[in-house]
Design a protein around this motif. Structure first.
Motif, PDB file in Angstrom:
ATOM      1  N   UNK A 131       0.843  -1.192   0.000  1.00 53.33           N
ATOM      2  CA  UNK A 131       0.000   0.000   0.000  1.00 53.33           C
ATOM      3  C   UNK A 131       0.877   1.240   0.000  1.00 53.33           C
ATOM      4  N   UNK A 132       0.453   2.230  -0.788  1.00 53.69           N
ATOM      5  CA  UNK A 132       1.192   3.501  -0.875  1.00 53.69           C
ATOM      6  C   UNK A 132       0.222   4.653  -0.696  1.00 53.69           C
ATOM      7  N   UNK A 133       0.628   5.644   0.092  1.00 46.75           N
ATOM      8  CA  UNK A 133      -0.162   6.852   0.265  1.00 46.75           C
ATOM      9  C   UNK A 133      -0.854   6.917   1.610  1.00 46.75           C
ATOM     10  N   UNK A 134      -1.178   8.148   2.045  1.00 44.16           N
ATOM     11  CA  UNK A 134      -1.854   8.378   3.319  1.00 44.16           C
ATOM     12  C   UNK A 134      -3.347   8.595   3.116  1.00 44.16           C
ATOM     13  N   UNK A 135      -3.720   9.568   2.287  1.00 41.46           N
ATOM     14  CA  UNK A 135      -5.130   9.817   1.974  1.00 41.46           C
ATOM     15  C   UNK A 135      -5.502   9.252   0.614  1.00 41.46           C
ATOM     16  N   UNK A 136      -4.640   9.435  -0.365  1.00 38.08           N
ATOM     17  CA  UNK A 136      -4.830   8.809  -1.679  1.00 38.08           C
ATOM     18  C   UNK A 136      -4.081   7.480  -1.617  1.00 38.08           C
ATOM     19  N   UNK A 137      -4.772   6.429  -1.228  1.00 39.19           N
ATOM     20  CA  UNK A 137      -4.129   5.148  -0.951  1.00 39.19           C
ATOM     21  C   UNK A 137      -4.292   4.181  -2.121  1.00 39.19           C
ATOM     22  N   UNK A 138      -3.176   3.587  -2.496  1.00 41.09           N
ATOM     23  CA  UNK A 138      -3.174   2.601  -3.571  1.00 41.09           C
ATOM     24  C   UNK A 138      -2.713   1.268  -2.995  1.00 41.09           C
ATOM     25  N   UNK A 141       0.766 -14.520 -12.766  1.00 42.56           N
ATOM     26  CA  UNK A 141      -0.530 -14.876 -12.212  1.00 42.56           C
ATOM     27  C   UNK A 141      -1.646 -14.564 -13.191  1.00 42.56           C
ATOM     28  N   UNK A 142      -2.878 -14.715 -12.737  1.00 38.04           N
ATOM     29  CA  UNK A 142      -4.030 -14.507 -13.623  1.00 38.04           C
ATOM     30  C   UNK A 142      -4.190 -13.044 -14.011  1.00 38.04           C
ATOM     31  N   UNK A 143      -3.938 -12.144 -13.048  1.00 37.96           N
ATOM     32  CA  UNK A 143      -4.174 -10.725 -13.329  1.00 37.96           C
ATOM     33  C   UNK A 143      -3.378  -9.851 -12.368  1.00 37.96           C
ATOM     34  N   UNK A 144      -3.226  -8.598 -12.761  1.00 35.37           N
ATOM     35  CA  UNK A 144      -2.700  -7.551 -11.898  1.00 35.37           C
ATOM     36  C   UNK A 144      -3.867  -6.643 -11.544  1.00 35.37           C
ATOM     37  N   UNK A 145      -3.701  -5.865 -10.495  1.00 32.40           N
ATOM     38  CA  UNK A 145      -4.777  -4.949 -10.167  1.00 32.40           C
ATOM     39  C   UNK A 145      -4.482  -4.104  -8.949  1.00 32.40           C
ATOM     40  N   UNK A 146      -5.365  -3.134  -8.703  1.00 36.62           N
ATOM     41  CA  UNK A 146      -5.192  -2.278  -7.538  1.00 36.62           C
ATOM     42  C   UNK A 146      -6.533  -1.685  -7.128  1.00 36.62           C
ATOM     43  N   UNK A 147      -6.573  -1.273  -5.871  1.00 30.64           N
ATOM     44  CA  UNK A 147      -7.714  -0.545  -5.330  1.00 30.64           C
ATOM     45  C   UNK A 147      -7.228   0.836  -4.913  1.00 30.64           C
ATOM     46  N   UNK A 148      -7.929   1.864  -5.335  1.00 29.74           N
ATOM     47  CA  UNK A 148      -7.558   3.241  -5.021  1.00 29.74           C
ATOM     48  C   UNK A 148      -8.620   3.819  -4.093  1.00 29.74           C
ATOM     49  N   UNK A 149      -8.230   4.113  -2.875  1.00 29.37           N
ATOM     50  CA  UNK A 149      -9.132   4.734  -1.905  1.00 29.37           C
ATOM     51  C   UNK A 149      -8.711   6.180  -1.701  1.00 29.37           C
ATOM     52  N   UNK A 150      -9.693   7.062  -1.612  1.00 29.87           N
ATOM     53  CA  UNK A 150      -9.383   8.457  -1.352  1.00 29.87           C
ATOM     54  C   UNK A 150      -9.464   9.363  -2.558  1.00 29.87           C
ATOM     55  N   UNK A 151      -9.902   8.833  -3.690  1.00 29.24           N
ATOM     56  CA  UNK A 151     -10.095   9.700  -4.856  1.00 29.24           C
ATOM     57  C   UNK A 151     -11.425  10.435  -4.688  1.00 29.24           C
ATOM     58  N   UNK A 183     -17.178   8.300  -7.802  1.00 28.87           N
ATOM     59  CA  UNK A 183     -18.226   8.464  -6.786  1.00 28.87           C
ATOM     60  C   UNK A 183     -17.655   8.712  -5.397  1.00 28.87           C
ATOM     61  N   UNK A 184     -16.335   8.672  -5.254  1.00 29.35           N
ATOM     62  CA  UNK A 184     -15.720   8.828  -3.950  1.00 29.35           C
ATOM     63  C   UNK A 184     -15.476   7.513  -3.240  1.00 29.35           C
ATOM     64  N   UNK A 185     -16.031   6.428  -3.774  1.00 29.57           N
ATOM     65  CA  UNK A 185     -15.820   5.097  -3.204  1.00 29.57           C
ATOM     66  C   UNK A 185     -14.583   4.466  -3.861  1.00 29.57           C
ATOM     67  N   UNK A 186     -14.051   3.369  -3.297  1.00 33.31           N
ATOM     68  CA  UNK A 186     -12.829   2.781  -3.849  1.00 33.31           C
ATOM     69  C   UNK A 186     -12.953   2.439  -5.333  1.00 33.31           C
ATOM     70  N   UNK A 187     -11.912   2.787  -6.067  1.00 32.54           N
ATOM     71  CA  UNK A 187     -11.846   2.475  -7.493  1.00 32.54           C
ATOM     72  C   UNK A 187     -11.074   1.166  -7.651  1.00 32.54           C
ATOM     73  N   UNK A 188     -11.698   0.184  -8.257  1.00 30.98           N
ATOM     74  CA  UNK A 188     -11.051  -1.104  -8.483  1.00 30.98           C
ATOM     75  C   UNK A 188     -10.626  -1.252  -9.937  1.00 30.98           C
ATOM     76  N   UNK A 189      -9.351  -1.555 -10.157  1.00 28.60           N
ATOM     77  CA  UNK A 189      -8.820  -1.722 -11.509  1.00 28.60           C
ATOM     78  C   UNK A 189      -8.228  -3.116 -11.658  1.00 28.60           C
ATOM     79  N   UNK A 190      -8.468  -3.747 -12.796  1.00 24.14           N
ATOM     80  CA  UNK A 190      -7.916  -5.071 -13.081  1.00 24.14           C
ATOM     81  C   UNK A 190      -7.297  -5.071 -14.467  1.00 24.14           C
ATOM     82  N   UNK A 191      -6.104  -5.666 -14.570  1.00 23.06           N
ATOM     83  CA  UNK A 191      -5.388  -5.808 -15.840  1.00 23.06           C
ATOM     84  C   UNK A 191      -4.990  -7.273 -15.971  1.00 23.06           C
ATOM     85  N   UNK A 192      -5.540  -7.961 -16.939  1.00 22.70           N
ATOM     86  CA  UNK A 192      -5.300  -9.394 -17.095  1.00 22.70           C
ATOM     87  C   UNK A 192      -3.899  -9.665 -17.648  1.00 22.70           C
TER      88      UNK A 192
END
Length: 383
Positions: free
Chosen positions: A5-12, A20-30, A77-86
């Motif tokens: 995890x990286x970031x304090x308010x903008x957290x990745x 593996x099957x996929x890469x991905x991340x969740x971004x909280x704080x956008x 929307x201000x909720x966590x952004x979920x990204x997936x890259x296969x």
């Protein structure tokens, strides 16, 4: 395993392994209200993806991003952004010789020694493949920064002993994407390309460095000591795989300058505010942004996966072996590292923009309590 995890308010928070099957991340704080599409993110992913030129790995990954959450009608929307890259083109078979015989200067031995296991295909979690997540998150951070008038760019300023002369920010924007090396000085880019191809033909690799710059950064980002802008930026850049050095402003050259030479005299700007005459401090004084352009450099060592015979020690058989890393690997890292460095710069700056109150953490329009907005979903009955 922590450290994902990286970031304090903008957290990745990232996940995934090289094969593996996929890469991905969740971004909280956008904040809510940022217009965002997959195309906005894809542009930077295409700059990082493998197989884009003859001096990059031939692994055929399209790196198409899919937004899974946090978006409504094209706006955050201000909720966590979920990204997936296969992952589409993983070939783990060539890594089987190194399951218990670690490749030189990789994370193979240290990961196995720490955890007692590891995903060995393509280097698993320790692979630079994981930076695809950082670039995806960084593209969102860039959009937020652009709304505030902050612009950033990077380019390759050295490969081996071939070094580009200083170029302007405008030149970096105009020329850095015009050649495979991503050097903003065309003549030097041609020399770099030739040098890279020489090492590639020999089955070897070469290191280099990336210059980065951000303009429009306001005064006051950062905090004393451990949360200083320079400290957090250093953490971000040193996390980039293969990084061996990070510097800002004069960097290492500062050891050759006297205090009088380095110190930036003050003058008044057109609005009567104190402003430094020069910017040898690289936009950061006392760990806090000065309002001047932030600039620096990241050094990347030569790729460690090379098709030359190297010695390894198999802890299962007790044998010393000569092995070659046969696979699809970059002969040099900075060209594909440019969008990664930009991403880490953007993520660091946007986090400080939120921490300092320059960005409203709830909404980009800074209008909390107002529900009737251009980006709120419409009632289907009214359409």
């Amino acid at each position: 395993m922590n450290g994902n995890r990286f970031g304090r308010l903008f957290q990745v928070t990232t996940f995934g392994e090289s094969h593996g099957e996929a890469m991905g991340c969740t971004i909280s704080g956008c904040p809510a209200g940022l217009e965002l599409s997959e195309e906005d993110i894809q542009e930077d992913l295409d700059r990082r993806k493998p197989g884009q030129s003859m001096i990059t790995t031939s692994r055929g990954e399209p790196d198409d991003v899919s937004i899974k959450s946090g978006i409504q009608d094209g706006y955050t929307t201000g909720t966590p952004i979920g990204l997936v890259i296969q992952n589409k083109d993983a070939r783990s078979g060539k890594y089987e010789p190194f399951i218990t015989a670690p490749r030189p200067s990789h994370g193979d031995f240290t990961y196995s020694a720490k955890f007692g296991t590891r995903n060995w295909g393509g280097g698993g979690r320790s692979s630079a493949r994981e930076t695809v997540n950082w670039v995806a998150a960084g593209a969102i951070a860039k959009k937020l920064l652009a709304r505030e008038g902050i612009e950033l760019k990077a380019h390759v300023n050295q490969i081996g002993d071939v070094e580009a002369p200083d170029v302007s920010f405008e030149e970096i924007k105009e020329y850095s994407e015009e050649n495979d090396v991503r050097c903003a000085h065309p003549e030097t880019a041609a020399e770099m390309q030739e040098l890279i191809e020489e090492y590639q033909e020999e089955g070897d690799s070469i290191g280099g460095s990336i210059y980065f710059e951000a303009q429009g950064v306001p005064v006051g980002l950062g905090a004393p000591r451990f949360d200083s802008l320079s400290a957090r930026l250093g953490q971000a850049m040193m996390a980039v795989p293969a990084t061996t050095a990070f510097e800002f402003g004069l960097g290492r050259e500062a050891r050759e300058w006297t205090g009088k030479e380095r110190n930036d005299d003050w003058e008044f700007d057109e609005e009567g505010n104190p402003t430094p005459v020069e910017n040898d401090h690289g936009g950061i004084q006392g760990g806090i942004s000065s309002g001047e352009p932030i600039y620096g450099e990241v050094t990347l060592h030569a790729p460690t996966s090379i098709p030359k015979s190297q010695q390894t020690a198999d802890w299962e058989t007790g044998e010393l072996k000569e092995e070659k890393v046969i696979g699809r690997h970059d002969p040099v890292l900075p060209p594909r590292g440019v969008p990664v460095v930009e991403a880490m710069l953007a993520l660091t700056l946007v986090d400080f923009m939120l921490l300092s109150g320059r960005l409203n953490p709830d909404r980009v329009d800074d209008q909390p309590g107002e529900y009737d907005t251009d980006y709120h979903p419409s009632n289907p009955q009214n359409e």
